[in-house]
Design a protein around this motif. Sequence first.
Motif, mmCIF file in Angstrom:
data_model
loop_
_atom_site.group_PDB
_atom_site.id
_atom_site.type_symbol
_atom_site.label_atom_id
_atom_site.label_comp_id
_atom_site.label_asym_id
_atom_site.label_seq_id
_atom_site.Cartn_x
_atom_site.Cartn_y
_atom_site.Cartn_z
ATOM 1 N N GLU A 378 -1.121 -21.652 9.886
ATOM 2 C CA GLU A 378 -2.495 -21.924 10.303
ATOM 3 C C GLU A 378 -2.649 -21.714 11.814
ATOM 4 O O GLU A 378 -3.658 -21.173 12.284
ATOM 5 C CB GLU A 378 -2.896 -23.344 9.909
ATOM 6 C CG GLU A 378 -3.055 -23.534 8.412
ATOM 7 C CD GLU A 378 -3.344 -24.985 8.047
ATOM 8 O OE1 GLU A 378 -3.510 -25.797 8.991
ATOM 9 O OE2 GLU A 378 -3.391 -25.298 6.848
ATOM 10 N N THR A 381 -2.802 -18.058 12.525
ATOM 11 C CA THR A 381 -4.108 -17.531 12.158
ATOM 12 C C THR A 381 -5.151 -17.856 13.214
ATOM 13 O O THR A 381 -5.991 -17.017 13.567
ATOM 14 C CB THR A 381 -4.539 -18.095 10.796
ATOM 15 O OG1 THR A 381 -3.549 -17.748 9.814
ATOM 16 C CG2 THR A 381 -5.883 -17.525 10.369
ATOM 17 N N VAL A 481 -9.886 -11.459 9.586
ATOM 18 C CA VAL A 481 -9.370 -12.823 9.667
ATOM 19 C C VAL A 481 -10.248 -13.693 8.779
ATOM 20 O O VAL A 481 -11.308 -13.281 8.316
ATOM 21 C CB VAL A 481 -9.383 -13.347 11.122
ATOM 22 C CG1 VAL A 481 -8.381 -12.596 11.969
ATOM 23 C CG2 VAL A 481 -10.775 -13.244 11.725
ATOM 24 N N GLU A 482 -9.777 -14.896 8.540
ATOM 25 C CA GLU A 482 -10.485 -15.792 7.617
ATOM 26 C C GLU A 482 -11.950 -15.940 8.024
ATOM 27 O O GLU A 482 -12.260 -16.290 9.155
ATOM 28 C CB GLU A 482 -9.809 -17.153 7.601
ATOM 29 C CG GLU A 482 -10.358 -18.079 6.532
ATOM 30 C CD GLU A 482 -9.561 -19.371 6.451
ATOM 31 O OE1 GLU A 482 -10.065 -20.335 5.856
ATOM 32 O OE2 GLU A 482 -8.436 -19.404 6.986
ATOM 33 N N GLY A 483 -12.826 -15.593 7.098
ATOM 34 C CA GLY A 483 -14.256 -15.732 7.337
ATOM 35 C C GLY A 483 -14.879 -14.573 8.071
ATOM 36 O O GLY A 483 -16.075 -14.599 8.361
#
Length: 874
Positions: A378, A381, A481-483
């Motif tokens: 996490e 990221t 990337v996330e989102g």
Amino acid sequence: MGLLSLPVGVALAFPSTHASAQTEDGRRVALVIGNQDYQHVTPLDNPVKDTTEIARILREADFDVTIGTNLNKKDLEQVVRRFLRELNDGDTALFYYSGHALQVGDANFILPVDAKLSSQYDLEFESLKVSHLLDYMKAASSLQIVMLDACRDNPFEIASLFWGEEEYALGKTRGLRRIPNKLGTFISYATRPGQVAYDGKGPMSPFTSSVVENALDPALEIKDLMTKVRDDVVRKTGGQQIPYEDSTLVTSFYFVPPKPAPIVTAHHRVSVPASEEPVPIGIPEPIQPEGGWLKATLTLLPEKGSLTLPGGQAVAEGDVIDAAQLASLEFVPEGAQPGDVELISYEVEDQWGGSASAIASITVAQAEAPVQDNQADENRTKRLAALLAWLEDAASKGAVDANIGVGAVPVYPAAPVEDLPATSDWLKVVSVDSDLQLSSDSRLLQAGDRFPVSALATLTVRPQIGSEREARKFALELPAVEGKSAQTITQIVQPRVTQCDRLATQPFDLQAVTEGRLANDLDAAAVDAACAEAMAAYPEIGRFVFQRGRGAFAEGNLQQAIGYFEQAYQMGHVRAGQVLGRMYFLGAGIDRDRKKAVELYRKAAERGDAYALHSLGMAEIKGEGTAQNEKDGLQKLLQSVEAGHTFSFNAIGGFYLNGQHVEENVDRAVYYYNRSASRNDIYGFLNVGTLYRDGKGVPQDYEAALGWFKKAHEGGHPAAGTAIGLLYYNGQGVEKDDEEATRWFRESAQRGDPWGAYNTAWMLGQKDGEAAGQDRVRMLAMAVAVEPSSQAAEQAREALGEARKNLKAKVMQQTLTDLGFDPGPVDGQPGRKTREALADFFKSSGRSPSDGDEALIALIKHQWEQDRPRYDLF
């Protein structure tokens, strides 16, 4: 999703068995020229298309390409210089030419689009000798490739041409001659020597189209490539054209640079629950940093359970899939028990034959197994997302300034890449302008290449010489990337030329980045400030040290200039050696040593330096500092003419005008002088004025002569005042005026013209009184001091020897006094005190001790140099 843990223990595989990618340490530099729109002979159809495609192929092969199309002679000179400047740190040099060329004698000449060849004397000014360019390439690179698609019939209707003193009958010459080949060079011709190549009816010539079609085949070494090209061209032309090559290479060369092997995660670990449902195992997608396709062969599958692709398609051992599909593989743990570890192995291969192997281990979790801590991932990221946001913001803020000629310039040196491992997160180059070289970790990047986000701080640009007129850009694709989906950012780059380069580059300097300024255009104070700043910013670059020396030279700070030139020369700056040699030759602030001067000239001439070729040629022609060799000297001057150096225009013109070293040819002299004046050279101005004054080759016109002389004088020419003074003395075109004549003579004397000093002395000899007598002695000494080997100096030395001893003693005593030494009273009776003052002068000035007239000459020269004459205008 049923996934209990993301990959842990990530390791990237970089197999050592595959060669690394092309780096800046082994640069490839190419010059590509296509001339088709000829103004005075039959135009051609394909050269511009040929060069466009060749340049594209070469850029894909990691060449830094200098391209020129439809070049006139001055443009051709500039493009060749720009190429040679880029070549200074290049290991491989390539020259491609498509257009008209001509076989004259035993040499080949390429022709700019404005070539007329209407006069026998045009060849020297309207062509480029291919062998000269090859010599310059060889001096600055370890491997040379020449490709000539220029073997056509002679299109010019002229019976013969001169190259120097040699006259060559042309007739209906065909094709090109074989160029003498030195070790380490590959030369290819579109057809056999003496035969004709075809322009072609298609979009490219037969030869070039075949090169373009085959050069990027990674299996073809250059000799094999040309074998295939020959086969293609013979087939396309029905056997009418047979390409020919001549190789002295001792190593292999491939147009496709070695590629890095695919990058894979060496061991991907993942835990999955015991279940009957397919579970994604998230194998990181392999990467080929240079783009292209990747295939994966599954060499080992789990003993228990099975692998499928999304949608349920089963995968078997030995199957070959697209490497991108590895990331979507799913594991069905049917039959597997908690605690079992199953293995997958696979081999990834790219389109160039590079490969890498990896494994993935799948642990079937216990029923009550705790969820593993994903905090580290996490954090990674989050750091990645922060970096990408930083990058988007940096690109949106505007252009990155990049100085030309200072090496690779960092683009994002402050990028927050700390603690970001080299993982599967990659940036992709979407596009990069052709005038930029983009690199990461010294690896050249092209469109389609990838590099890890962790290497963003190492990203650099290297703008090409001559690209400062407008901004350039490159585009990067950012990973999702996330989102947030994948984004593309565009970075503007503004190439710049440093102020030191703008103000102080010397013309024809092959290690410079601009065309330069003549000595009479220098602002010494501005040069010193700008180049001091550049030296502080780039202490490893000798060019800035040399250019600061030019400022000191123009200011008359000879000792400081010598220091800068010596420092720059030791740093590898070629032109600094030539200028230092010139100072030794003139005895400018340093003891005259013409043998040493010639040694320095010769080293710079080997690199193709136009100034050094001129200086060495003149020394060989006159036998000054070296054995006299008029033939070799003239050849070097012709090379300098070919480069556009007007010093040699004027020198050769003078030889033809006066019948010195060559047979007298006034028409040819006029031709050379006019060519020089057309390039705004102050020596050309003076020489054209002389022609009008004397009525040689042109109608006699004193008014026109005076106009040219004044133009030369305004530009700083040392001898222009003498020429104007003679007009006033003789009453030619102006009213006779001895005082005005003397004023002009004296002004030239102060600039360092020996005839100006001698003529001033002669005018003073017509006057009575001791003051005039002392002034005359001073001017006679000046004539010898500024140029001891001149005819004016010979006459002045004789007159000085006959001058009254007490007058010479008074001038010596007064000069010592003016220089801050105490010789006692200025009475013309030198005694012990005068001798002691003279000894102190020699000791403090560093000049070699002398006595009598030689001591007086040394004093006058030193005093003259304190007024900071423009030695750099000689």
